[in-house]
Design an enzyme around this catalytic site. Structure first.
Site, PDB file in Angstrom:
ATOM      1  N   LYS A   8      48.586  39.451  48.342  1.00  0.00           N
ATOM      2  CA  LYS A   8      49.984  39.080  48.595  1.00  0.00           C
ATOM      3  C   LYS A   8      50.309  37.817  47.826  1.00  0.00           C
ATOM      4  O   LYS A   8      49.424  37.080  47.373  1.00  0.00           O
ATOM      5  CB  LYS A   8      50.249  38.874  50.102  1.00  0.00           C
ATOM      6  CG  LYS A   8      49.387  37.832  50.795  1.00  0.00           C
ATOM      7  CD  LYS A   8      49.919  36.417  50.679  1.00  0.00           C
ATOM      8  CE  LYS A   8      49.024  35.409  51.398  1.00  0.00           C
ATOM      9  NZ  LYS A   8      49.238  34.022  50.914  1.00  0.00           N
ATOM     10  N   PRO A  90      40.478  37.802  42.742  1.00  0.00           N
ATOM     11  CA  PRO A  90      39.726  36.535  42.667  1.00  0.00           C
ATOM     12  C   PRO A  90      39.678  35.792  43.993  1.00  0.00           C
ATOM     13  O   PRO A  90      40.588  35.882  44.813  1.00  0.00           O
ATOM     14  CB  PRO A  90      40.506  35.731  41.609  1.00  0.00           C
ATOM     15  CG  PRO A  90      41.187  36.763  40.775  1.00  0.00           C
ATOM     16  CD  PRO A  90      41.541  37.869  41.727  1.00  0.00           C
ATOM     17  N   ILE A  91      38.596  35.043  44.173  1.00  0.00           N
ATOM     18  CA  ILE A  91      38.374  34.262  45.389  1.00  0.00           C
ATOM     19  C   ILE A  91      38.938  32.861  45.184  1.00  0.00           C
ATOM     20  O   ILE A  91      38.838  32.283  44.106  1.00  0.00           O
ATOM     21  CB  ILE A  91      36.864  34.204  45.702  1.00  0.00           C
ATOM     22  CG1 ILE A  91      36.326  35.627  45.959  1.00  0.00           C
ATOM     23  CG2 ILE A  91      36.587  33.307  46.907  1.00  0.00           C
ATOM     24  CD1 ILE A  91      34.809  35.704  46.006  1.00  0.00           C
ATOM     25  N   ALA A  93      42.098  32.057  45.268  1.00  0.00           N
ATOM     26  CA  ALA A  93      43.219  32.230  44.344  1.00  0.00           C
ATOM     27  C   ALA A  93      44.571  32.148  45.026  1.00  0.00           C
ATOM     28  O   ALA A  93      45.605  32.274  44.377  1.00  0.00           O
ATOM     29  CB  ALA A  93      43.085  33.575  43.631  1.00  0.00           C
ATOM     30  N   GLY A  94      44.585  31.977  46.363  1.00  0.00           N
ATOM     31  CA  GLY A  94      45.849  31.848  47.084  1.00  0.00           C
ATOM     32  C   GLY A  94      46.561  33.156  47.334  1.00  0.00           C
ATOM     33  O   GLY A  94      47.758  33.174  47.610  1.00  0.00           O
ATOM     34  N   MET A  95      45.823  34.280  47.264  1.00  0.00           N
ATOM     35  CA  MET A  95      46.445  35.592  47.427  1.00  0.00           C
ATOM     36  C   MET A  95      45.988  36.348  48.664  1.00  0.00           C
ATOM     37  O   MET A  95      46.340  37.508  48.863  1.00  0.00           O
ATOM     38  CB  MET A  95      46.205  36.441  46.178  1.00  0.00           C
ATOM     39  CG  MET A  95      46.899  35.887  44.946  1.00  0.00           C
ATOM     40  SD  MET A  95      46.767  36.972  43.509  1.00  0.00           S
ATOM     41  CE  MET A  95      45.031  36.817  43.129  1.00  0.00           C
ATOM     42  N   GLY A  96      45.187  35.706  49.505  1.00  0.00           N
ATOM     43  CA  GLY A  96      44.783  36.331  50.759  1.00  0.00           C
ATOM     44  C   GLY A  96      43.841  37.503  50.608  1.00  0.00           C
ATOM     45  O   GLY A  96      43.811  38.389  51.468  1.00  0.00           O
ATOM     46  N   SER A  99      41.355  37.935  53.530  1.00  0.00           N
ATOM     47  CA  SER A  99      42.093  38.293  54.742  1.00  0.00           C
ATOM     48  C   SER A  99      42.532  39.749  54.696  1.00  0.00           C
ATOM     49  O   SER A  99      42.477  40.466  55.700  1.00  0.00           O
ATOM     50  CB  SER A  99      43.326  37.393  54.886  1.00  0.00           C
ATOM     51  OG  SER A  99      42.950  36.049  55.057  1.00  0.00           O
ATOM     52  N   ASP A 132      46.293  34.427  57.919  1.00  0.00           N
ATOM     53  CA  ASP A 132      47.175  35.395  57.266  1.00  0.00           C
ATOM     54  C   ASP A 132      46.669  36.832  57.342  1.00  0.00           C
ATOM     55  O   ASP A 132      47.262  37.730  56.741  1.00  0.00           O
ATOM     56  CB  ASP A 132      47.449  34.998  55.807  1.00  0.00           C
ATOM     57  CG  ASP A 132      46.185  34.807  54.988  1.00  0.00           C
ATOM     58  OD1 ASP A 132      45.086  34.970  55.542  1.00  0.00           O
ATOM     59  OD2 ASP A 132      46.297  34.485  53.786  1.00  0.00           O
TER      60      ASP A 132
END
Length: 269
Positions: A8, A90-91, A93-96, A99, A132
């Site tokens: 996301k 990617p880890i 990376a701010g994309m959850g 989660s 999240d």
């Protein structure tokens, strides 16, 4: 059973206050994107978890996918499964990504063992795994508040728009990102700002993590500026970074421009 656990983006991210429990209250729009990991679960004689693709640091037994299984096993005495995660997103990376993997494991287990858990029940389990995680149960655009785990419907559709996600191969931990932020109330109502034409978002829709992280990592504002230069309607860092995204009228091919980095592009739904 197999699931494609998508990532996301955050369209706007306001950090409004620090909570007594140590977390932060936020306001943000979460929007699903097509960049996905792949999770497979099959019945087995003993439990196992394995992964391939991007190397996942840490103890595999503490992976959120394993914790999701253990959470439901405790309440429903699930039989053993073999679980495999193909890690593509990617880890850090701010994309959850992590989660999402956990949320999709909950949904796969619910379907595999016919647990008949409602959406609300699955979200409540997901909230116990991460702030999240619950978003990925319904997996549709939502206005998110509190820890990022309380949702309201939002009339925002970017269907058909193109998106480019640029990960500059830079891992930023959540703790590092929050260290550079001072929580504060904002005069801009994010829900109202998102009703403006997308071309105006750059003036109104901000990610509060950018101020501190852009000073520390100059590559991030450089990528954002490049996205605008090649025609992005809106560009921003997502989450606590380090991925920067651009939304375009149509899907562009920018791989050559950002060739040193990891790039994904696709169409929003």
């Amino acid at each position: 059973m197999v699931a494609f656990a998508n990532a996301k983006i955050n369209i706007g991210l306001q950090i409004t206050e620090k909570r007594p429990d140590g977390f932060h209250n936020i306001a943000s729009c979460f929007y699903p994107v097509g960049w996905s990991d792949v999770v497979e679960i099959i019945r087995a004689t003993e439990f196992s978890f394995s992964s391939s693709g991007i190397d996942i640091p840490g103890d595999p037994a503490k992976n959120l996918c394993v914790k999701a299984y253990e959470l439901l096993k405790a309440d429903f005495d699930l039989p053993p499964v073999a679980m495999h995660l193909l890690k593509i997103v990617p880890i850090g990376a701010g994309m959850g990504g992590g989660s999402s993997d956990a949320a999709f494991v909950l949904k796969l287990l619910n379907d595999t063992f016919k647990l008949a858990l409602s959406t609300t029940a699955l979200q409540n389990y997901a909230r116990r795994l991460g702030s999240d995680c619950a978003f990925f149960i319904e997996n549709q655009p939502q206005f998110c508040s509190e820890k990022g785990d309380q949702f309201e419907d939002i009339s925002l559709s970017l269907k058909g728009k193109g998106i480019v996600l640029v990960y500059p191969n830079l891992h930023i931990s959540t703790a590092e990102a929050y260290a550079g932020v001072v929580p504060q109330k904002t005069e801009v109502d994010l829900r109202e700002a998102l009703q403006r034409p997308i071309e105006e978002w750059r003036h109104w829709v901000k990610n509060d993590f950018e101020n501190g992280l852009f000073q520390k990592y100059p590559v991030l504002p450089q990528i954002k500026a490049q996205l605008y230069e090649v025609g992005a309607l809106y560009a921003s860092m997502t989450g606590s970074g380090s991925t920067v995204f651009g939304i375009f009228e149509k899907v562009p091919d920018l791989q050559n421009i950002f060739s040193p980095y990891t790039v994904w592009n696709g169409e929003l739904t």
